[in-house]
Design an enzyme around this catalytic site. Structure first.
Site, mmCIF file in Angstrom:
data_model
loop_
_atom_site.group_PDB
_atom_site.id
_atom_site.type_symbol
_atom_site.label_atom_id
_atom_site.label_comp_id
_atom_site.label_asym_id
_atom_site.label_seq_id
_atom_site.Cartn_x
_atom_site.Cartn_y
_atom_site.Cartn_z
ATOM 1 N N GLY A 177 3.663 -0.253 -1.297
ATOM 2 C CA GLY A 177 3.409 -0.868 -2.600
ATOM 3 C C GLY A 177 4.622 -0.755 -3.508
ATOM 4 N N ILE A 182 0.846 -1.201 0.000
ATOM 5 C CA ILE A 182 0.000 0.000 0.000
ATOM 6 C C ILE A 182 0.877 1.246 0.000
ATOM 7 C CG2 ILE A 182 -1.761 1.284 1.279
ATOM 8 C CD1 ILE A 182 -2.492 -1.521 2.544
ATOM 9 N N CYS A 183 0.583 2.169 -0.906
ATOM 10 C CA CYS A 183 1.285 3.449 -1.013
ATOM 11 C C CYS A 183 2.798 3.200 -1.138
ATOM 12 C CB CYS A 183 0.908 4.333 0.176
ATOM 13 S SG CYS A 183 1.281 6.069 -0.107
ATOM 14 N N GLU A 184 3.619 3.793 -0.273
ATOM 15 C CA GLU A 184 5.062 3.570 -0.374
ATOM 16 C C GLU A 184 5.388 2.080 -0.212
ATOM 17 O OE1 GLU A 184 7.390 4.901 2.931
ATOM 18 O OE2 GLU A 184 9.068 5.524 1.689
#
Lengths: 403, 266
Positions: free
Chosen positions: A168, A164-166
């Site tokens: 990811g 998720i986000c960073e």
């Protein structure tokens, strides 16, 4: 323009009558708004910080390396799914508690309810003693070790990583470096191409990209060298400034509009609790995140090196689900969708969620679209591996890093 | 010892010669001063007789030979001179001018002090103080510039709101619609501003100026720690770095040992 009021016979209303009616209407609306604010304030004053609880789904630590822990959630379903276990990896700018904010809005609970085995990476609370940790440590050593451990717990069979986000971006890099460890790679609101398509940005999109790319390498170095870490207060302030009016009105108009609705106010407070708990980002890793990823776009340029190895996204060989938010003010859609250029079409799927960055996890709609979509994708695309990947060393036995 | 006595004697001579030169110069100035007052031809040198102006000019010239009042008067009328003076006075009293001009001049002065030649044991605190002061001015300037850009954005938002949401709309008494229209106008204007190069430049300069002050605070704190025999931030960071590197080294060695064991067992 609002049409001027008319009398019942169609003639324009007399100016005095109009003024009296307008004043009466305005006064009634202001009283109404004031009453809503009072009702919200009453509910708010009855709440205590300690009573606003988030991330309550029970979990046990199954692996730890330095401050980084991997936790396994307790199962919720009687019947276990045949799908490989899922490891969830959040970024370093916030806490993983976002995925389990409250019982009825919990990605974790949704997956557990479908019988999927769920694990999560907790990065801990980095301090200045951790300022020299870099991307080699976070991607290869820490995340790599967690994935290796889970593969080992899964009888040396590959697993699904959900970044998720960073987190990811970390997951994507690791999937390209160590493809044999992965049965599937799911991503949410993940930046891949850090420049994206600025011509396609909507009005509130891509500020973070523009602002960071406006800094020089020297600017970034000055911040990191001075603070040692990238302070959570600083990143929090920057995130707030991406949506100026929403940030300015949430504690006044926003709260008043909740009209004393206890459930809505508690949702709001849980979100606030998550936002307020923003850890400092380790300095060296932040320097690379801002310079190598954001400013130089090394990941899609094929220039990013992790643990001495150049990351080639074309090496990703497992099914990929890429979830992005259409109104994401932090990660532009084009920055996420860029992954499709590197993964074989037969392996690649997308879900464009009609909501914002955080809405992907906490909105009511997301529980069906995102959590449901993810669960369905896992069950469909990832048949349990009956044996170890052919021609490859047992994943859990392979060395994690070249350092 | 003889050499030492000679050295002291030389120093004494130099000091005495210096004193004499100073007194001689003073005497010349005093003589000139007396002559000018004597030329006034009166017991009361300050009486404003017909020669008072020329006496005054002679007196001033004796102290400032380059001063030429005739040339100054020839540059313009007395009104113009007065206007210039008034402007200068207003300039001094207007805070906007302090922020726009004075800090820049002050900044240059401070910069020249800070960047000047450094002596081993002399003036270091003054140089540090000048740099700290300059950084503080930089921050004030950056904050002002940033605030101005945001102020302009709010001004544009209000203008747009006034144009789009008319008086008649307000007369309708629809407060919520008025508020929504204002929030929409403000949001769109702020977002447009945040994307402008002027905003991004001001934001960058403000960030840099703020971090430079933070760096100066750290330096000051480190000096204090050193004075009180306490470990400084830099020393603690050094230890953290050493531990970090040692930990990496240990991990690497552990892996090599494990690989050797596997190879031996095979």
């Amino acid at each position: 323009m609002i049409p001027r009021k008319r009398n019942t016979d169609g003639s324009l209303m007399d100016a005095n009558d109009l003024a009296a009616q307008a004043w009466s209407s305005a006064w009634a609306q202001m009283v109404d708004a004031g009453m809503k604010a009072v009702r919200s304030s009453e509910v708010l004053s009855g709440q205590r910080q300690a009573e606003v609880e988030i991330a309550e789904t029970p979990a046990d630590v199954v692996f730890q390396i330095d401050k980084v822990r991997m936790l396994k959630y307790h199962p919720l379903a009687k019947k276990k799914s045949n799908a490989p276990p899922v490891l969830i990896c959040y970024g370093l700018f916030g806490r993983q508690t976002m995925i389990d904010l409250q019982e009825d809005r919990s990605l974790v609970r949704n997956l557990l309810a479908d019988g999927i085995e769920v694990y999560v990476v907790d990065w801990g609370t980095p301090t200045r003693a951790d300022q020299y940790l870099n991307m080699d440590d976070y991607i290869d050593l820490y995340l790599g070790s967690c994935v290796e451990k889970l593969v080992e717990l899964n009888n040396d069979k590959p697993i699904t990583l959900f970044g998720i986000c960073e987190g990811g971006t970390f997951a994507t890099a690791l999937a390209a470096m160590r493809p044999e460890l992965f049965a599937g790679l799911a991503l949410a609101i993940t930046p891949i191409d850090f420049k994206g398509e600025p011509d396609e940005f909507w009005q509130g999109e891509g500020f973070l990209n523009s602002w960071i790319q406006n800094l020089s390498k020297d600017d970034v170095d000055l911040i990191i060298d001075t603070y040692g870490m990238l302070p959570g207060e600083l990143t929090g302030a920057i995130f707030s400034s991406l949506t100026p009016m929403a940030s300015m009105t949430k504690y006044n108009i926003g709260l008043a509009n909740m009209d004393g609705n206890e459930a809505a106010i508690l949702n709001f407070l849980r979100m606030e609790k998550w936002i307020a708990d923003r850890p400092d980002h380790p300095g060296e890793a932040a320097r690379q995140w801002l310079n190598d990823f954001y400013r130089e776009n090394q990941l899609v340029e094929g220039k990013l090196e992790v643990a001495g190895e150049t990351v080639d996204l074309r090496n990703i060989s497992c099914p990929v689900l890429n979830i992005y938010a259409l109104q994401d003010h932090i990660i532009p859609v084009s920055c996420s969708k860029a992954l499709s250029k590197f993964v074989k079409p037969a392996l690649y799927q997308e879900i464009g969620f009609p909501g914002g960055h955080v809405g992907v996890f906490v909105s009511r709609k997301a529980q069906g679209v995102v959590a449901g979509g993810l669960s369905e994708w896992i069950q469909k695309t990832q048949k349990p591996a009956s044996k170890k990947p052919a021609g490859k060393k047992p994943a859990g036995k392979k060395s994690v890093t070249k350092k | 010892m003889a050499n030492s006595d000679n050295a002291f004697q030389q120093m004494f001579d130099m000091w005495q010669q210096g004193q004499e030169a100073y007194l001689k110069a003073q005497k010349e100035a005093a003589d000139e001063f007396s002559r000018n007052f004597a030329d006034a031809g009166s017991a009361n040198a300050f009486s404003m007789g017909p020669d008072a102006m020329s006496n005054w000019q002679g007196f001033v010239n004796s102290w400032a030979p380059a001063w030429n009042p005739s040339a100054m008067m020839a540059n313009g009328s007395a009104d113009q001179l007065f206007a210039q003076g008034k402007e200068a006075l207003h300039g001094m009293l207007d805070p906007a001018n302090w922020m726009n001009h004075a800090p820049e001049q002050l900044r240059n002065i401070l910069n020249s002090i800070a960047q000047g030649p450094q002596f081993a044991d002399l003036a270091t605190p003054q140089i540090d103080a000048a740099e700290a002061w300059r950084e503080s001015l930089d921050y004030q300037k950056a904050a002002m510039d940033f605030a101005k850009i945001m102020q302009d954005a709010w001004g544009r938002a209000f203008k747009r709101y006034s144009e789009e949401f008319t008086l008649e709309d307000l007369q309708s008494g629809e407060v919520k619609e008025a508020l929504d229209a204002w929030l929409k106008a403000a949001n769109e204007e702020l977002l447009a501003t945040q994307r402008s190069p002027e905003f991004m430049d001001a934001q960058r300069r403000l960030m840099r100026a703020g971090v430079e002050i933070k760096a100066r605070q750290r330096e000051t704190a480190e000096a204090w720690c050193e004075n009180w025999q306490m470990p400084t931030r830099t020393e603690v960071d050094d230890v953290a770095k050493i531990v970090h590197e040692l930990r990496r080294e240990v991990r690497k060695l552990k892996r090599e040992v494990a690989a050797l064991k596997v190879a031996r067992e095979a």
